[in-house]
Motif scaffolding. Structure first.
Motif, PDB file in Angstrom:
ATOM      1  N   VAL A 767       0.949  -1.224   0.069  1.00  0.00           N
ATOM      2  CA  VAL A 767       0.007   0.013   0.005  1.00  0.00           C
ATOM      3  C   VAL A 767       0.903   1.379  -0.107  1.00  0.00           C
ATOM      4  O   VAL A 767       1.805   1.461   0.826  1.00  0.00           O
ATOM      5  CB  VAL A 767      -0.901  -0.183   1.133  1.00  0.00           C
ATOM      6  N   GLU A 768       0.475   2.207  -0.979  1.00  0.00           N
ATOM      7  CA  GLU A 768       1.337   3.364  -0.951  1.00  0.00           C
ATOM      8  C   GLU A 768       0.410   4.614  -0.378  1.00  0.00           C
ATOM      9  O   GLU A 768      -0.805   4.276  -0.374  1.00  0.00           O
ATOM     10  CB  GLU A 768       1.620   3.892  -2.582  1.00  0.00           C
ATOM     11  N   THR A 769       0.857   5.411  -0.077  1.00  0.00           N
ATOM     12  CA  THR A 769       0.262   7.013   0.193  1.00  0.00           C
ATOM     13  C   THR A 769       0.352   7.741  -1.003  1.00  0.00           C
ATOM     14  O   THR A 769       1.295   8.463  -1.101  1.00  0.00           O
ATOM     15  CB  THR A 769       0.545   7.502   1.426  1.00  0.00           C
ATOM     16  N   ILE A 770      -0.848   8.022  -1.575  1.00  0.00           N
ATOM     17  CA  ILE A 770      -0.937   9.085  -2.603  1.00  0.00           C
ATOM     18  C   ILE A 770      -1.934   9.960  -2.433  1.00  0.00           C
ATOM     19  O   ILE A 770      -3.063   9.623  -2.012  1.00  0.00           O
ATOM     20  CB  ILE A 770      -1.089   8.121  -4.113  1.00  0.00           C
ATOM     21  N   VAL A 775      -3.313   3.855  -1.069  1.00  0.00           N
ATOM     22  CA  VAL A 775      -3.654   3.369  -2.279  1.00  0.00           C
ATOM     23  C   VAL A 775      -2.847   1.838  -2.600  1.00  0.00           C
ATOM     24  O   VAL A 775      -1.816   1.861  -2.247  1.00  0.00           O
ATOM     25  CB  VAL A 775      -3.494   4.289  -3.412  1.00  0.00           C
ATOM     26  N   LEU A 776      -3.787   0.747  -3.273  1.00  0.00           N
ATOM     27  CA  LEU A 776      -3.013  -0.250  -3.720  1.00  0.00           C
ATOM     28  C   LEU A 776      -3.246  -0.408  -5.203  1.00  0.00           C
ATOM     29  O   LEU A 776      -4.603  -0.699  -5.507  1.00  0.00           O
ATOM     30  CB  LEU A 776      -3.507  -1.726  -2.973  1.00  0.00           C
ATOM     31  N   ILE A 777      -2.232  -0.402  -5.937  1.00  0.00           N
ATOM     32  CA  ILE A 777      -2.584  -0.467  -7.486  1.00  0.00           C
ATOM     33  C   ILE A 777      -1.505  -1.543  -7.830  1.00  0.00           C
ATOM     34  O   ILE A 777      -0.387  -1.627  -7.833  1.00  0.00           O
ATOM     35  CB  ILE A 777      -2.135   0.779  -8.105  1.00  0.00           C
ATOM     36  N   THR A 778      -1.899  -2.669  -8.433  1.00  0.00           N
ATOM     37  CA  THR A 778      -1.443  -3.878  -8.790  1.00  0.00           C
ATOM     38  C   THR A 778      -1.858  -4.791  -9.925  1.00  0.00           C
ATOM     39  O   THR A 778      -2.928  -4.566  -9.959  1.00  0.00           O
ATOM     40  CB  THR A 778      -0.794  -4.851  -7.507  1.00  0.00           C
ATOM     41  N   GLN A 779      -0.968  -5.450 -10.366  1.00  0.00           N
ATOM     42  CA  GLN A 779      -1.621  -6.604 -11.500  1.00  0.00           C
ATOM     43  C   GLN A 779      -1.490  -7.835 -10.525  1.00  0.00           C
ATOM     44  O   GLN A 779      -0.624  -8.254  -9.977  1.00  0.00           O
ATOM     45  CB  GLN A 779      -0.486  -6.551 -12.394  1.00  0.00           C
ATOM     46  N   VAL A 780      -2.550  -8.499 -10.936  1.00  0.00           N
ATOM     47  CA  VAL A 780      -2.721 -10.048 -10.247  1.00  0.00           C
ATOM     48  C   VAL A 780      -3.026 -11.129 -11.397  1.00  0.00           C
ATOM     49  O   VAL A 780      -3.288 -10.580 -12.719  1.00  0.00           O
ATOM     50  CB  VAL A 780      -3.966 -10.164  -9.095  1.00  0.00           C
ATOM     51  N   ASP A 801      -9.611   0.312   4.172  1.00  0.00           N
ATOM     52  CA  ASP A 801      -9.515   1.881   4.204  1.00  0.00           C
ATOM     53  C   ASP A 801      -8.912   2.247   3.033  1.00  0.00           C
ATOM     54  O   ASP A 801      -8.590   3.463   2.803  1.00  0.00           O
ATOM     55  CB  ASP A 801      -9.191   2.514   5.433  1.00  0.00           C
ATOM     56  N   SER A 802      -8.573   1.329   2.203  1.00  0.00           N
ATOM     57  CA  SER A 802      -7.554   1.590   1.103  1.00  0.00           C
ATOM     58  C   SER A 802      -8.395   1.632  -0.266  1.00  0.00           C
ATOM     59  O   SER A 802      -9.363   0.960  -0.465  1.00  0.00           O
ATOM     60  CB  SER A 802      -6.449   0.632   0.875  1.00  0.00           C
ATOM     61  N   ILE A 803      -7.863   2.620  -1.066  1.00  0.00           N
ATOM     62  CA  ILE A 803      -8.270   2.386  -2.561  1.00  0.00           C
ATOM     63  C   ILE A 803      -7.704   1.288  -3.262  1.00  0.00           C
ATOM     64  O   ILE A 803      -6.399   1.184  -2.990  1.00  0.00           O
ATOM     65  CB  ILE A 803      -7.840   3.777  -3.130  1.00  0.00           C
ATOM     66  N   ILE A 804      -8.212   0.700  -4.088  1.00  0.00           N
ATOM     67  CA  ILE A 804      -7.784  -0.477  -4.470  1.00  0.00           C
ATOM     68  C   ILE A 804      -7.927  -0.560  -5.974  1.00  0.00           C
ATOM     69  O   ILE A 804      -9.371  -0.587  -6.366  1.00  0.00           O
ATOM     70  CB  ILE A 804      -8.170  -2.146  -3.823  1.00  0.00           C
ATOM     71  N   LEU A 866      -1.627   1.082 -15.016  1.00  0.00           N
ATOM     72  CA  LEU A 866      -1.365   1.224 -13.828  1.00  0.00           C
ATOM     73  C   LEU A 866      -0.745   2.463 -13.387  1.00  0.00           C
ATOM     74  O   LEU A 866      -0.882   3.130 -12.222  1.00  0.00           O
ATOM     75  CB  LEU A 866      -0.744  -0.091 -13.108  1.00  0.00           C
ATOM     76  N   GLN A 867       0.410   2.818 -14.252  1.00  0.00           N
ATOM     77  CA  GLN A 867       1.250   4.022 -13.704  1.00  0.00           C
ATOM     78  C   GLN A 867       0.321   5.205 -14.001  1.00  0.00           C
ATOM     79  O   GLN A 867       0.333   6.213 -13.255  1.00  0.00           O
ATOM     80  CB  GLN A 867       2.568   4.162 -14.446  1.00  0.00           C
ATOM     81  N   PHE A 868      -0.368   5.328 -14.962  1.00  0.00           N
ATOM     82  CA  PHE A 868      -1.413   6.317 -15.229  1.00  0.00           C
ATOM     83  C   PHE A 868      -2.319   6.748 -14.057  1.00  0.00           C
ATOM     84  O   PHE A 868      -2.467   7.740 -13.718  1.00  0.00           O
ATOM     85  CB  PHE A 868      -2.046   6.144 -16.667  1.00  0.00           C
ATOM     86  N   ILE A 869      -2.883   5.527 -13.763  1.00  0.00           N
ATOM     87  CA  ILE A 869      -3.742   5.812 -12.533  1.00  0.00           C
ATOM     88  C   ILE A 869      -3.011   6.272 -11.214  1.00  0.00           C
ATOM     89  O   ILE A 869      -3.667   7.052 -10.485  1.00  0.00           O
ATOM     90  CB  ILE A 869      -4.613   4.436 -12.001  1.00  0.00           C
ATOM     91  N   LYS A 870      -2.069   5.938 -10.921  1.00  0.00           N
ATOM     92  CA  LYS A 870      -1.130   6.618  -9.830  1.00  0.00           C
ATOM     93  C   LYS A 870      -1.050   7.985  -9.970  1.00  0.00           C
ATOM     94  O   LYS A 870      -1.304   8.871  -9.104  1.00  0.00           O
ATOM     95  CB  LYS A 870       0.240   5.939  -9.817  1.00  0.00           C
ATOM     96  N   ASP A 871      -0.472   8.447 -11.420  1.00  0.00           N
ATOM     97  CA  ASP A 871      -0.562   9.982 -11.773  1.00  0.00           C
ATOM     98  C   ASP A 871      -1.993  10.613 -11.474  1.00  0.00           C
ATOM     99  O   ASP A 871      -2.080  11.892 -11.066  1.00  0.00           O
ATOM    100  CB  ASP A 871       0.079   9.950 -13.042  1.00  0.00           C
ATOM    101  N   TYR A 872      -2.996   9.888 -12.037  1.00  0.00           N
ATOM    102  CA  TYR A 872      -4.307  10.267 -12.033  1.00  0.00           C
ATOM    103  C   TYR A 872      -4.728  10.678 -10.402  1.00  0.00           C
ATOM    104  O   TYR A 872      -5.326  11.855 -10.135  1.00  0.00           O
ATOM    105  CB  TYR A 872      -5.192   9.338 -12.527  1.00  0.00           C
ATOM    106  N   ILE A 873      -4.448   9.641  -9.414  1.00  0.00           N
ATOM    107  CA  ILE A 873      -4.878   9.977  -8.248  1.00  0.00           C
ATOM    108  C   ILE A 873      -4.019  11.101  -7.677  1.00  0.00           C
ATOM    109  O   ILE A 873      -4.418  11.815  -6.672  1.00  0.00           O
ATOM    110  CB  ILE A 873      -4.811   8.867  -7.322  1.00  0.00           C
TER     111      ILE A 873
END
Length: 876
Positions: A767-770, A775-780, A801-804, A866-873
């Motif tokens: 989990v990262e703080t953005i 936030v947890l953003i990952t491929q499964v 409590d996290s955005i996933i 996935l990287q785009f969504i990190k930047d978006y948030i």
């Protein structure tokens, strides 16, 4: 003034006029019968036009009724005013060429002021008249004794609601007192003005003219009286309440809504509007459904759908966010039972219809409103106008009536580009028209065909073959005298055994020939002037006008059609027996291979119901019922108990197909002589075609046998594959296979879950703080979409409590899913995450603020997404 219940006022009114020699006319259904000029019955006189215009003479010239009515021309005002309603009751007394103005005025005054009846204070009553109606003025002054200051002349006192009876009128007003306003002409504070002090309680129309379809006026055969007293309004005066909604007609409904919502009426102004909208609309919806209307996308059905969706939207003001309107049906039924028992009789069905429609709307409401709110914010920050294309998308995709979108945007001080919206609507209609177009519809519209008046007789009820003469030939839209081999022509004969497509039954096929030529007939329709118009291809020779021919239909196909048509009648009767009397035909197809029957019913049929219907039809086939067909006048047919199809138009002479005691219907189709000829009946499918309409497809006779033979062959093949020793063992073997497959799938899912956990390690560490949000953003790695949702559920249980945001490559396709805790949806929405992310992987998606899903076709771009969504948030 007496304090009376609404039901007492209604009965008192009827009793008064019965004493005055009036006949009680029962309240007619809200869906007009034999009157295509009205969408709904909208007044007490609407059902009596046949008496007023002289088409029919009533048993008594004096009539009284309490007529349920619907008016929907100003739905948007309902809830915001004290007295606007979509459903209301009109109490009326009528005179067909008997008494006129004097008696009408005397009766009204007596009923209102007599101590025996309403006991209203005469000093509080005022009247309006048409300026040129000197007779009414003299009666009010010399007979009743009103002074000049209590009689107001108004130019608009001429009753005219479109087609039907019309004439000058006089209205009676009740003064509620200074608590409702001080006299002030500038504020229209006078009888006849727009105010809450002087309430109109009764309108006496002196009918002298008929308003025709072409908007001309002709004198009625005799002078008539048509009066209307609104029950809701009179009840509010009798019970001394400020609005109609505080009467016993509405308060029990409002009380139930209070119990459901936990909110209180007459405490918060905004809430009051919602209470009124719900209480009004549920009465309309319940009564309309009880009289045969169902929610749909056009006509009366669209009105119901619009009303229900409007009520559901307003219910959110009361924080009701789940289906609830259906719970109010019993309250409506109890209130209205003294005079309208049919609502109570059909209460269960009405509630089922409403609940189904509510559930359907709730599925799209939240997402649609979220989109509309975004559009509103965009419009507020730009040109104050919502694009017509966007409004159309809300209508077309999310089921929002345009009126609902208009109402919401109007409340926000915005406008809609209605020209653009209408362009999109017209484009959709044009696409639908093109989809419906066929060669036969184009031919019917031909000017050439309209000019052909040749007589033609149908012989096909008795004959499969006939000698005839070709009287008219049309080719490529032009009259011709001859036609050559290979050409497609349309032609009329002086008599024909060929059935023209109508009443759901397809046209006959066959040949028309003589020694010089042969025509293969492929279709038959009714020409504009009623003749049977045959379409066919010339097989050989030259076809000539006036040629004598032998016309022969395909006997085998016709025989199968007759079996299917007679079976359709048995099916209709069986459905009414099993599902209820609300079942009405909504369309049919009778072909040689099968029959298709559409009918009004709100829910899918259960397997047991289908079995019951099928068994019932087959029993009537095996009972060998003679099929008696007679022609008679429409009145005799209805007296005999013949069922007329809802919405079908019939002439004075009708054809009655009698399979009593089980079925008797009006029908122009072809039928077997005995039900035993049908042989066998088998339902092949049951499905839905729209809200409130179900469809059954079935086969009969030889096709029923072949259908069952096909399934027997498949059963035997399965029996062989599973190595069952007997028929009874087949199910046991299949169940074992299903159990084994389920066990194996669960084992694979468990192993994949374990592998994911090994690869991911402790997900809390991922989990990262953005932007100050976890936030947890990952491929499964998963095998299917279901496993994707399972993985998300597992992650959510550990990271509540996290955005996933998860992405996966499933067999070369991208699967996306996102969740946002409700505490964070005001900052970021799951639907927005997926909408922004999906296009990067070549796809699309969306959903609710707290959960959304999507997909794509480019798995090689998952990392980029996935990287785009990190930047978006991060950018929010």
């Amino acid at each position: 003034m007496k304090n009376l219940k609404a039901s007492d006022i209604r009965q008192m009114y009827i009793d008064f006029f019965v004493e005055k020699g009036h006949m009680v006319e029962p309240s007619a259904p809200l869906v007009p019968i034999d009157d295509d000029s009205l969408l709904w019955i909208n007044s007490g006189v609407a059902t009596l036009k046949k008496y007023f215009d002289g088409r029919e003479i009533p048993k008594k010239p004096r009539i009284v009724n309490a007529q349920k009515s619907i008016r929907t021309n100003d739905i948007e005002n309902v809830g915001f005013t004290a007295r606007h309603h979509t459903f209301f009751e009109m109490l009326g007394n009528f005179s067909i060429g008997d008494y006129f103005k004097r008696e009408a005025i005397e009766f009204a005054w007596e009923f209102l002021t007599s101590e025996r009846w309403m006991a209203m204070d005469p000093e509080k009553l005022y009247v309006t008249i048409h300026p040129e109606d000197t007779e009414a003025y003299d009666l009010w002054t010399h007979v009743v004794g009103l002074t000049e200051d209590r009689i107001i002349r108004i130019e608009g006192n001429f009753w005219d609601i479109g087609e039907g009876p019309s004439g000058p009128n006089t209205e009676i007003f009740y003064d509620r007192g200074e608590a409702y306003g001080q006299d002030d002409p500038a504020e229209e504070m006078y009888p006849g003005g727009e105010n809450e002090r002087y309430l109109e309680v009764w309108n006496l129309v002196f009918s002298e003219f008929n308003h025709n379809k072409d908007h001309t006026y002709t004198p009625l055969p005799s002078k008539n009286i048509d009066t209307g007293m609104g029950l809701e309004r009179m009840t509010s005066i009798s019970q001394d309440v400020r609005t109609n909604y505080e009467t016993d007609l509405f308060m029990p409904i409002i009380g139930q809504v209070e119990a459901i919502s936990g909110k209180k009426y007459l405490v918060d102004k905004d809430n009051d509007v919602a209470f009124k909208v719900i209480a009004d609309h549920i009465r309309t919806i319940a009564f309309a459904i009880s009289d045969g209307a169902l929610p749909a996308n056009e006509g009366r059905g669209y009105v119901l759908r619009r009303l229900l969706r409007r009520a559901v939207r307003f219910s959110q003001t009361l924080e009701i966010n789940e289906p609830f309107m259906y719970q109010l049906v019993d309250i409506v039924a109890d209130i209205m039972e003294p005079y309208y028992p049919n609502v109570k009789e059909k209460a269960d069905f009405i509630a089922r219809v409403i609940k189904s429609e509510e559930e359907r709307f709730h599925e799209t409401l939240e997402e649609g409103l979220a989109i509309l709110n975004d559009l509103i914010q965009q419009a507020k920050s730009s040109n104050q106008t919502i694009a017509g294309e966007d409004a159309f998308k809300l209508y077309d995709t999310y089921g929002f009536p345009i009126e609902l979108t208009e109402e919401i945007t109007l409340n926000e001080g915005l406008a809609i580009d209605m020209d653009a919206f209408n362009d999109h609507m017209e484009a959709q209609r044009e696409r639908a028209r093109k989809a419906r177009q066929s060669s036969q519809s184009m031919q019917v519209q031909s000017e050439v065909l309209k000019e052909i008046n040749t007589k033609s007789k149908f012989l096909g009820y008795e004959a499969f073959e006939a000698e005839a003469t070709i009287t008219d030939i049309v080719r490529d839209g032009e009259r011709v005298a001859t036609a050559d081999a290979g050409e497609t022509i349309h032609f009329i004969m002086d008599q024909t055994p060929f059935y023209a497509v109508s009443g759901g039954q397809v046209a006959d096929k066959g040949t028309v020939r003589n020694d010089q030529f042969e025509i293969q007939v492929t279709d038959v329709i009714k020409a504009p002037n009623g003749q049977h118009l045959h379409t066919g291809v010339v097989q050989f020779g030259v076809v000539k006008e006036k040629s004598e021919v032998t016309a022969t239909i395909d006997r085998q196909a016709r025989t199968a059609i007759m079996k299917n048509h007679s079976a359709t009648h048995l099916l209709h009767a069986a459905l009414k027996n099993v599902l209820g009397e609300h079942v009405n035909q909504a369309g049919s197809l009778v072909d040689s291979d099968r029959l298709r029957f559409d009918f009004s019913h709100i829910a899918p049929m259960t397997a047991e119901e289908i079995k019951q219907v099928e068994q019932m039809v087959n029993e009537e086939i095996w009972n060998s019922i003679p099929v008696d067909i007679q022609e008679m006048n429409i009145a005799d047919a209805k007296a005999k108990g013949a069922m007329a199809l809802f919405g079908e138009k019939y002439g004075d002479i009708v054809r009655v197909v009698d399979m009593q005691p089980f079925s008797i219907e009006l029908c122009g189709g072809t039928h077997v002589q005995n039900t035993s000829e049908i042989g066998l009946f088998k339902i092949t499918s049951e499905s839905g075609t729209g809200a409130g309409v179900r469809r059954i497809e079935a086969v009969t006779g030889q096709n029923a046998f072949l259908y069952l033979e096909h399934y027997l062959d498949q059963f035997n093949a399965i029996k062989q594959q599973v190595k069952a020793k007997s028929d009874a063992q087949v199910i046991e073997k299949v169940e074992q296979l299903q159990y084994n497959e389920k066990t194996l799938k669960q084992t694979i899912e468990d192993k994949n879950k374990a592998l994911n956990e090994l690869k991911m390690g402790n997900i809390q560490d991922q989990v990262e703080t953005i932007n100050d949000m976890p936030v947890l953003i990952t491929q499964v790695e998963v095998d299917n979409a279901k496993a994707m949702r399972t993985t998300m559920d597992d992650f959510k249980s550990k990271l509540q409590d996290s955005i996933i945001v998860l992405a996966s490559d499933v067999d070369g396709k991208v699967s996306l899913i996102a969740t946002v805790p409700k505490t964070l949806t005001d900052r970021v929405k799951a639907g927005d995450i997926i909408k922004n992310m999906a296009p990067i992987v070549g796809g699309k998606g969306g959903g609710r603020p707290d959960m959304a899903q999507g997909g794509g076709t480019e798995p090689d771009k998952i990392t980029e997404a996935l990287q785009f969504i990190k930047d978006y948030i991060k950018s929010l």
